[in-house]
Design an enzyme around this catalytic site. Structure first.
Site, PDB file in Angstrom:
ATOM      1  N   TYR A  11       0.822  -1.211   0.000  1.00 36.93           N
ATOM      2  CA  TYR A  11       0.000   0.000   0.000  1.00 36.93           C
ATOM      3  C   TYR A  11       0.853   1.257   0.000  1.00 36.93           C
ATOM      4  CZ  TYR A  11      -3.613   3.366   0.881  1.00 36.93           C
ATOM      5  OH  TYR A  11      -4.445   4.446   0.758  1.00 36.93           O
ATOM      6  N   PHE A  27      -4.814  21.865 -23.893  1.00 32.22           N
ATOM      7  CA  PHE A  27      -5.525  20.647 -24.305  1.00 32.22           C
ATOM      8  C   PHE A  27      -6.925  20.698 -23.677  1.00 32.22           C
ATOM      9  CE2 PHE A  27      -6.551  16.113 -23.487  1.00 32.22           C
ATOM     10  CZ  PHE A  27      -6.651  15.715 -24.809  1.00 32.22           C
ATOM     11  N   ASP A  28      -7.915  19.992 -24.240  1.00 25.74           N
ATOM     12  CA  ASP A  28      -9.296  20.212 -23.760  1.00 25.74           C
ATOM     13  C   ASP A  28      -9.517  19.866 -22.287  1.00 25.74           C
ATOM     14  OD1 ASP A  28      -9.346  17.523 -24.375  1.00 25.74           O
ATOM     15  OD2 ASP A  28     -10.826  17.688 -25.978  1.00 25.74           O
ATOM     16  N   ASP A  86       3.049  20.823 -20.003  1.00 23.50           N
ATOM     17  CA  ASP A  86       2.142  19.694 -20.170  1.00 23.50           C
ATOM     18  C   ASP A  86       2.924  18.755 -21.080  1.00 23.50           C
ATOM     19  OD1 ASP A  86       0.307  17.825 -20.955  1.00 23.50           O
ATOM     20  OD2 ASP A  86      -1.314  19.244 -21.338  1.00 23.50           O
ATOM     21  N   ALA A 130       2.941  15.548 -22.102  1.00 24.77           N
ATOM     22  CA  ALA A 130       2.424  14.258 -22.598  1.00 24.77           C
ATOM     23  C   ALA A 130       3.278  13.674 -23.729  1.00 24.77           C
ATOM     24  CB  ALA A 130       0.973  14.413 -23.058  1.00 24.77           C
ATOM     25  N   LYS A 181       0.577   8.628 -23.214  1.00 27.03           N
ATOM     26  CA  LYS A 181       1.201   8.979 -24.487  1.00 27.03           C
ATOM     27  C   LYS A 181       2.670   8.547 -24.418  1.00 27.03           C
ATOM     28  CE  LYS A 181      -2.710  11.352 -24.491  1.00 27.03           C
ATOM     29  NZ  LYS A 181      -3.035  12.488 -23.644  1.00 27.03           N
ATOM     30  N   HIS A 237     -19.622  16.327 -28.984  1.00 27.84           N
ATOM     31  CA  HIS A 237     -19.176  15.364 -29.985  1.00 27.84           C
ATOM     32  C   HIS A 237     -19.180  13.931 -29.447  1.00 27.84           C
ATOM     33  CE1 HIS A 237     -15.763  16.670 -27.688  1.00 27.84           C
ATOM     34  NE2 HIS A 237     -15.057  15.631 -28.077  1.00 27.84           N
TER      35      HIS A 237
HETATM   36  C1  LIG Z   1      -4.071  13.293 -23.268  1.00 26.13           C
HETATM   37  C2  LIG Z   1      -3.636  14.615 -22.836  1.00 26.13           C
HETATM   38  C3  LIG Z   1      -3.969  15.112 -21.572  1.00 26.13           C
HETATM   39  C4  LIG Z   1      -4.885  14.373 -20.618  1.00 26.13           C
HETATM   40  O1  LIG Z   1      -4.356  13.158 -20.266  1.00 26.13           O
HETATM   41  P1  LIG Z   1      -5.233  11.857 -19.931  1.00 26.13           P
HETATM   42  O2  LIG Z   1      -4.205  10.855 -19.552  1.00 26.13           O
HETATM   43  O3  LIG Z   1      -6.012  11.516 -21.161  1.00 26.13           O
HETATM   44  O4  LIG Z   1      -6.137  12.220 -18.800  1.00 26.13           O
HETATM   45  C5  LIG Z   1      -3.470  16.337 -21.213  1.00 26.13           C
HETATM   46  N1  LIG Z   1      -2.703  17.050 -22.049  1.00 26.13           N
HETATM   47  C6  LIG Z   1      -2.357  16.607 -23.275  1.00 26.13           C
HETATM   48  C7  LIG Z   1      -1.499  17.436 -24.155  1.00 26.13           C
HETATM   49  C8  LIG Z   1      -2.826  15.375 -23.709  1.00 26.13           C
HETATM   50  O5  LIG Z   1      -2.516  14.960 -24.938  1.00 26.13           O
END
Ligand SMILES: *Cc1c(COP(=O)(O)O)cnc(C)c1O
Length: 457
Positions: free
Chosen positions: A67, A119-120, A210, A212, A253, A445
């Site tokens: 844990y 990002f959204d 960010d 990713a 990613k 969407h």
């Molecule tokens: C996918 C993504 C996120 C969100 O990540 P999740 O793992 O899908 O929650 C944030 N910023 C960017 C640039 C992304 O491509």
């Protein structure tokens, strides 16, 4: 060629045109509602869809499910610390969880976040904390056909103006998304990261990544940025992280895992406050909503993702598909990145008006003709109508994204995509648009239902 061979295979569904036609009708032309077993080539997203390596599977078997204080956490912690240099690392189950924990802790109503493009989910988490998310993309980003190598850059002049202007005191954080997913997967140059870092330091504003797709960004820097030709992607990535105060990361990613993410921070006081929210809502600070095996597989993935042979092949396969798409007669958002290609559906179907969704029409044709699933990024995603259904806002461009899962599909799969596009282009004039019959108030969407609108004239 691919720098790996195949050890485990998964059959992909092969369907008939009639089955696909019936499936489209059944889901009211919403591709999110298809069952994955009805999709032959799934290019909906590159998130969490990559193939694990043998070394990652083995790392998973060595996972420690204690844990707290598991060996997995310490292996993960060491890997991320070496890569990023941050003094505090908090695991989270995916990118948006890291965003929620960070922004709920850092932001409050009235604050402002500046980014190249949010990002959204990033925008949603900024806005849920009551703050404002403002995008400052560089001018080149607006031209789909421009082959400028760093269209993901933030507009430094605009950033400087905002930081020194009346809104300056409201800026709580500056965020660079690398690569810029919302802006077509375009990379950010090291020069742009350095200048952003200097501006943030001068104004005492925290600067975050960010991250990713940090490895794909680093690869494109080594290809296109003067002074970086002799550096490895790993060295570029290490330098980028060290120019900032922290990051949020979706490891689905460039962690090449099915689930995972983290927050990296240098500010100890902020880290402590984030940790409390993490424990309350994600999990204890040494697992953050993940299993021990997930942490181990993420650590291994983060090492593999900067391998030059892996990145070279990923870039190569994207170029291969880009060439097939162009020779089929379909324009793409230039230059092609690594994680996705964006097809210019507006230009392919000039007879379909924005409010009949040319991007969605192309996405449906890709499925109907080839069993290929893609994502519309046009007026279905970004547009708005009034109560009577009259269009009030359309997207700047009508695009369709073909996302490329990591290590999953081979060149012959992508050749099938090229051949399918050739078929669609031949009959482009007879392709029809769509009308929405039902939609949800936000993120429409995902849940909208549609019906075809016959071609007239
Ligand atoms: C996918 C993504 C996120 C969100 O990540 P999740 O793992 O899908 O929650 C944030 N910023 C960017 C640039 C992304 O491509």
């Amino acid at each position: 060629m691919e720098p790996y061979r195949i050890k485990v295979v998964e059959p992909i569904p092969v369907t008939t045109r009639q089955q696909r036609e019936e499936a489209l009708k059944r889901v009211h032309y919403n591709l999110f509602d298809l069952r994955a077993e009805e999709v032959t080539i799934d290019l909906l997203t590159d998130s969490g869809t990559g193939a694990l390596s043998a070394a990652q599977q083995a790392a998973g078997m060595a996972g420690d499910e204690s844990y707290s204080g598991s060996r997995s956490f310490y292996r993960f912690h060491e890997t991320v610390t070496e890569l990023t240099g941050y003094s505090h690392i908090l695991p989270a189950h995916q990118g948006r969880a890291a965003e929620r924990v960070l922004f709920n802790t850092l932001l409050e109503p009235g604050k402002l976040v500046l980014a190249n493009t949010h990002f959204d989910t990033t925008r949603a988490n900024v806005e849920l904390s009551g703050a404002e998310a403002r995008d400052l993309p560089c001018p080149e980003a607006r031209d789909l056909d421009s082959t400028h190598p760093f269209k993901g850059n933030i507009d430094l002049e605009e950033l400087r103006r905002t930081l020194t202007g009346p809104d300056g005191s409201r800026v709580a954080v500056v965020l660079l998304t690398i690569t810029n997913n919302g802006g077509g997967g375009q990379p950010v140059s090291m020069e742009n990261i350095k200048q952003t870092s200097a501006l943030c330091r001068a104004h005492g504003v925290p600067f975050f990544l960010d991250a990713a797709r940090f490895a794909e960004n680093a690869w494109l820097v080594t290809r296109h940025e003067p002074g970086y030709q002799d550096r490895t992607p790993r060295q570029v990535a290490e330098e980028a992280f060290r120019l900032t105060d922290g990051c949020v990361m979706s490891a689905k990613k460039d962690g090449i895992v099915h689930i995972g993410g983290f927050i990296g921070l240098n500010d100890g006081e902020l880290a402590q406050r984030c940790e409390l929210l993490l424990i309350a809502t994600e999990g204890f600070a040494t697992y953050g909503g993940l299993a021990g095996r997930d942490l181990d597989m993420m650590a291994q993935g983060l090492k593999e993702v900067t391998e030059p042979s892996y990145l070279a092949e990923r870039a190569d396969i994207a170029t291969h598909l880009a060439n097939r798409v162009r020779s089929a007669g379909v324009d793409i958002l230039e230059p092609p990145g690594l994680h996705a290609l964006y097809l210019n559906a507006g230009r392919l179907f000039p007879h379909i008006p924005a409010h009949h969704y040319p991007g969605h029409a192309l996405a449906c044709q890709l499925y109907l003709e080839g069993g290929i699933r893609s994502a519309e990024l046009g007026s279905l995603y970004l547009g708005e109508e009034d109560e009577e259904g009259n269009p009030t806002k359309s997207a700047p461009y009508e695009l369709v994204r073909l996302a490329l899962p990591r290590r999953v599909y081979t060149r012959s799969h992508y050749d099938h995509v090229g051949e399918t596009l050739e078929k669609i282009v031949k009959n482009a004039g007879s392709v029809h648009g769509f009308r929405i019959t039902e939609q949800s108030p936000i993120l429409r969407h995902f849940r909208a239902t549609l019906v075809p609108v016959p071609v007239t004239g």
